[in-house]
Design a protein around this motif. Structure first.
Motif, short mmCIF file in Angstrom:
data_model
loop_
_atom_site.label_atom_id
_atom_site.label_comp_id
_atom_site.label_asym_id
_atom_site.label_seq_id
_atom_site.Cartn_x
_atom_site.Cartn_y
_atom_site.Cartn_z
N UNK A 158 0.83 -1.22 0.00
CA UNK A 158 0.00 0.00 0.00
C UNK A 158 0.86 1.26 0.00
N UNK A 159 0.21 2.37 -0.32
CA UNK A 159 0.85 3.69 -0.25
C UNK A 159 0.36 4.36 1.03
N UNK A 160 1.28 4.79 1.87
CA UNK A 160 0.93 5.31 3.19
C UNK A 160 0.98 6.83 3.24
N UNK A 161 0.03 7.40 4.00
CA UNK A 161 0.02 8.84 4.25
C UNK A 161 -0.39 9.05 5.70
N UNK A 162 0.28 9.95 6.37
CA UNK A 162 -0.03 10.21 7.78
C UNK A 162 -1.37 10.92 7.91
N UNK A 163 -2.00 10.75 9.05
CA UNK A 163 -3.26 11.42 9.30
C UNK A 163 -3.13 12.93 9.29
N UNK A 164 -2.00 13.45 9.79
CA UNK A 164 -1.80 14.90 9.83
C UNK A 164 -1.71 15.48 8.42
N UNK A 165 -0.94 14.82 7.56
CA UNK A 165 -0.84 15.31 6.18
C UNK A 165 -2.18 15.18 5.47
N UNK A 166 -2.89 14.10 5.79
CA UNK A 166 -4.19 13.90 5.14
C UNK A 166 -5.18 15.00 5.50
N UNK A 167 -5.20 15.43 6.75
CA UNK A 167 -6.13 16.48 7.15
C UNK A 167 -5.90 17.75 6.35
N UNK A 168 -4.64 18.06 6.13
CA UNK A 168 -4.32 19.24 5.32
C UNK A 168 -4.77 19.05 3.88
N UNK A 169 -4.49 17.87 3.32
CA UNK A 169 -4.88 17.58 1.94
C UNK A 169 -6.40 17.58 1.80
#
Length: 849
Positions: A96-107
């Motif tokens: 899978x491709x991972x993204x942190x929750x903090x970065x996701x909230x901004x995105x």
């Protein structure tokens, strides 16, 4: 922002090898997993530890299982660049491709803002057009783009939202910042594939997904379903919501059927719908049923041939007028295609400040619209390094570093001739992500597609999306166009999230129905033809199996092969001329038969027949059971991918197995489909085709045979799988009278014409008839005529066939023709009564009730 890095310390392995051995991150650019060679980003550490515990071999085995599950589920993606229009297997990487929750909230905040902005822009462009009158947007950029549809001006009632579902293409640049590559509003595909990726990978790697702290996708789709239902102005408590698809030939048709099933929507095509009295209606077996909301997957201009593109066969005449009247809601509204104009990227920061009073959060790469003289000069001066794009839908693009100086000169001339149709952009090198190849991880470029859906007064963003990677052999754009490899995009949560399903208990009232009268007429038509095609395939495979069997007997025992000529006649292929030697004739006959299996372009071959079956099967996918669909996919792999170097014996064994899978498919449909209207049409198609084929076989064996007699009679019994039944019943040599009774008159034998006619009569009698006439329908009269002719046959006159009586042959010919004639008209009668909705009154024919 590039995060702090943590050294990779995978558990030790006996071989001393790890998945990261040999993993080469790009020297320039951003790597999603590693910040430096051998150094993992913090949010990847737990996942990589779990993957290291599995090991490369086990991961490859799981990867193989993923692809097997995808093929079994029939997950495909059609590509227009394939001359055959092939349905390619959907490929999923297990990493899978991972993204942190903090970065996701901004995105997510940026994606939601973008949807609000584009919705506001659409509302303005199709009403007051302040953005043009105030000079925020150049008029040439809008009016020259085919996505702007003047007939849609003020087409939505006040207060309605233009943009309901929005797809945004994203890529992370070398600096780690995610930038927008484009917007998709007309038919933003990918959400269904995203969900299927998650489900399949969870089945193949259950422990990993069960314990993973990732955000679930189902709640987003629940929001989508709730939003669609909330758009209805009629019948708000129980609205009829449909998904409008271009049909099985569309590249993303699998997703259309998948989402319709998952969201409990009616899957419809343009020909299923009609506009009456300002409302949209679905043509069903029980009459016209109103449609309140449509999630459309058809391009804007093709949706209404009356007011938009007149040559469209995919739309519904009068649809736009129904939208204006507020009688049907569309997601998305017609005219949304204008926001897919890549030239808007140069003006969105200003538009965001003017329309929303906010700064744009998600930016595109620096963009220059060539319609502006200053911007055009900049683009022309930097052609060797910029990417030039046409603003037209599916328009070409040029990478300055990839074209010659002569090509750049020609491109400059095109820009100068029509500058408003071009933009220049800074190139963006997408980030790289790990992909599993032969048990090792390799870095491949990756792009993303995020999804946004309207919710109450705002927008909700899917926690994840569709990630696509390049194979390394093509450019990234080529990989995306051809399908490429997809990945599951994880958005990490602090703790594992509870699984959410859309299958929940309903406490409200429900209208119980059983008769299937709400079945769309097109679906009934496709079920009918699917029944005919599967029986046609079965009959041809039986003939081929017997032909190869006789060919092998001739080769081994030097027995009489003359009945092979009659089998070739039955297969409707020319009989080879007499060869110089028996061996030459053997090879000529074998090649003719093998061509029916291996040649995809043979007009009477198995592959062509199966393509017809698969086409109708895809059109009714939501009406087939999961196991039946898997068998159909298994049959597809067997028939469309025959082994290389087939011989006669191998071909016969292959046909044996094909017949078993076909029988299992038919049996599952019989056992799992409710025996209501849809199943009735499927069964009618099967037994009508079987009756016609059996009559043709009779005529060949007893009337037109080149080499009549015992060998051919035995062939007939073998093809119909009645040789054992004949021997058990008569325990004697073959006699034509007994064969005729067994296969023509015996109403207890499923392979007998008498049984088939009785079954057809029973099923046709159960069909829901349009109108309330007390007279028999055309199809009822035709099947009654066939049954009556069979029952009134002079059996004694037929009993003299064994004496080569010319009179008895004539009597049998007349009987077969008299039964065949009404059956050959039955298909047209069914089409007129059930599969079409004629505008003109049907002529009343006085008949006995």
């Amino acid at each position: 922002m590039i995060e702090a890095s943590v050294a990779c310390q995978p558990p030790a392995k006996p071989t001393g090898e790890t998945l990261l051995d040999g993993y080469l991150r790009a020297d320039s650019g951003y790597d999603e997993m590693c910040s430096a060679p051998g150094v993992l980003r913090p949010h990847w550490r737990d996942l990589m530890q779990s993957l290291e515990e599995l090991g490369g071999r086990e991961l490859e085995r799981r990867h193989t299982e993923v692809q097997r599950l995808l093929q079994a589920d029939g997950v495909t993606y059609t590509t227009f660049d394939d001359p055959r229009g092939s349905h390619r297997h959907w490929l999923v990487d297990p990493i899978p491709l991972l993204m942190t929750g903090e970065e996701w909230e901004t995105l997510a905040a940026g994606l939601a803002q973008r949807s609000r902005l584009l919705n506001a822009l659409l509302a303005d462009l199709y009403s007051q057009r302040l953005s043009i009158r105030q000079g925020w947007l150049p008029p040439e950029l809008i009016y020259a783009h085919p996505g702007f549809l003047p007939p849609c001006h003020q087409s939505l009632p006040a207060g309605c939202r233009w943009l309901i579902f929005h797809g945004v293409d994203l890529a992370r640049g070398p600096d780690g910042v995610i930038q927008v590559q484009g917007d998709r509003a007309q038919s933003p595909s990918g959400a269904g594939y995203t969900l299927e990726n998650r489900i399949i990978l969870a089945r193949a790697m259950p422990m990993l997904y069960r314990d993973a702290p990732l955000r679930r996708l189902a709640s987003f789709l629940e929001t989508e379903r709730t939003t669609l239902a909330g758009l209805a102005r009629h019948n708000p408590d129980n609205p009829h919501v449909a998904l409008l698809t271009p049909g099985p030939n569309n590249p993303a048709y699998f997703e259309h059927a998948y989402l319709a099933n998952y969201l409990s929507l009616s899957l419809v095509e343009g020909e299923d719908l009609v506009v009456r009295d300002g409302r949209v209606w679905l043509k069903t077996l029980g009459g016209l049923r109103p449609v309140d909301v449509m999630l459309r997957r058809v391009t804007d201009s093709l949706c209404d041939p009356l007011e938009l593109r007149g040559n469209s066969l995919l739309g519904v005449p009068g649809l736009l007028q129904a939208v204006r009247g507020g009688h049907v809601a569309l997601a998305n509204a017609l005219g949304c295609g204008i926001i897919e104009n890549p030239g808007l990227a140069a003006f969105l920061p200003l538009l965001c400040r003017q329309l929303l009073g906010e700064d744009l959060q998600l930016l595109a790469p620096p963009t220059w619209w060539c319609g502006d003289p200053t911007s055009r000069s900049h683009v022309l001066a930097n052609l060797e390094r910029l990417i030039v794009r046409s603003i037209l839908p599916n328009g070409p693009h040029w990478e300055g570093t990839q074209i010659s100086q002569t090509a750049r000169a020609r491109l400059a001339d095109r820009i100068k001739a029509t500058p408003h149709l071009f933009i220049g952009q800074e190139p963006l090198s997408p980030s790289a992500a790990p992909v599993l190849e032969e048990g090792r991880l390799v870095a491949r470029p990756v792009t993303l597609r995020g999804f946004v859906v309207a919710e109450n007064d705002g927008y909700r963003v899917m926690p994840g999306g569709l990630a696509r990677v390049s194979t390394g052999l093509d450019t990234l754009q080529d990989a995306l166009r051809k399908g490429g490899i997809s990945k599951d995009w994880w958005v990490l949560a602090p703790t594992p999230q509870r699984h959410v399903s859309l299958l929940r208990q309903s406490y409200g009232p429900v209208v119980v129905t059983r008769d299937g009268s709400d079945l769309p007429s097109r679906v009934a038509d496709n079920l009918y033809w699917m029944g005919r095609y599967v029986e046609r395939l079965d009959n041809t495979a039986r003939l081929l199996r017997e032909a190869f069997g006789r060919l092998l007997e001739w080769e081994q025992d030097n027995t009489d092969e003359r009945c092979l000529d009659d089998l070739l006649d039955a297969l409707e292929i020319p009989v080879p001329p007499v060869a110089e030697s028996p061996r030459a004739r053997f090879f000529a006959l074998r090649q003719e038969l093998l061509n029916l299996i291996t040649d995809p372009d043979h007009p009477d071959g198995l592959q062509g027949m199966f393509n017809d079956l698969l086409r109708t099967g895809r059109a009714v996918r939501n009406h087939l059971g999961d196991d039946g669909w898997r068998l159909l996919n298994q049959l597809q792999q067997r028939i469309q991918e025959p082994p290389q170097g087939l011989g006669a014996r191998q071909a016969r064994e292959l046909l044996e197995e094909d017949l078993m899978v076909t029988a299992a498919f038919c049996g599952l449909n019989n056992e799992t489909m409710p025996h209501h209207q849809g199943w009735l049409f499927l069964d009618i198609g099967r037994y009508l085709e079987r009756a016609l084929r059996t009559l043709d076989l009779f005529k060949l064996a007893f009337i037109t045979a080149r080499n009549p007699g015992l060998p051919l009679w035995e062939v007939v019994l073998t093809i119909t799988d009645n040789l054992t039944a004949y021997r058990r019943r008569y325990r004697s040599a073959l006699h034509p009278t007994a064969i005729i009774d067994l296969l023509l008159f015996d109403e207890g034998n499923p392979r007998a014409v008498g049984y088939q006619l009785r079954r057809l009569q029973r099923n046709i009698g159960r069909l829901r008839q349009p109108g309330n006439s007390s007279y028999r329908s055309a199809e009822e009269r035709l099947i009654l005529e066939a049954i009556t002719r069979l029952q009134l046959a002079d059996i004694e006159a037929l009993a003299t066939l064994s004496h080569d009586s010319t009179a008895s042959s004539a009597e049998l010919t007349l009987l077969l023709d008299d039964i065949h004639a009404p059956l050959s008209q039955l298909s047209d009668a069914l089409t007129h009564s059930h599969f079409s909705h004629a505008e003109v009154p049907r002529q009343l024919i006085t008949m006995q009730p």
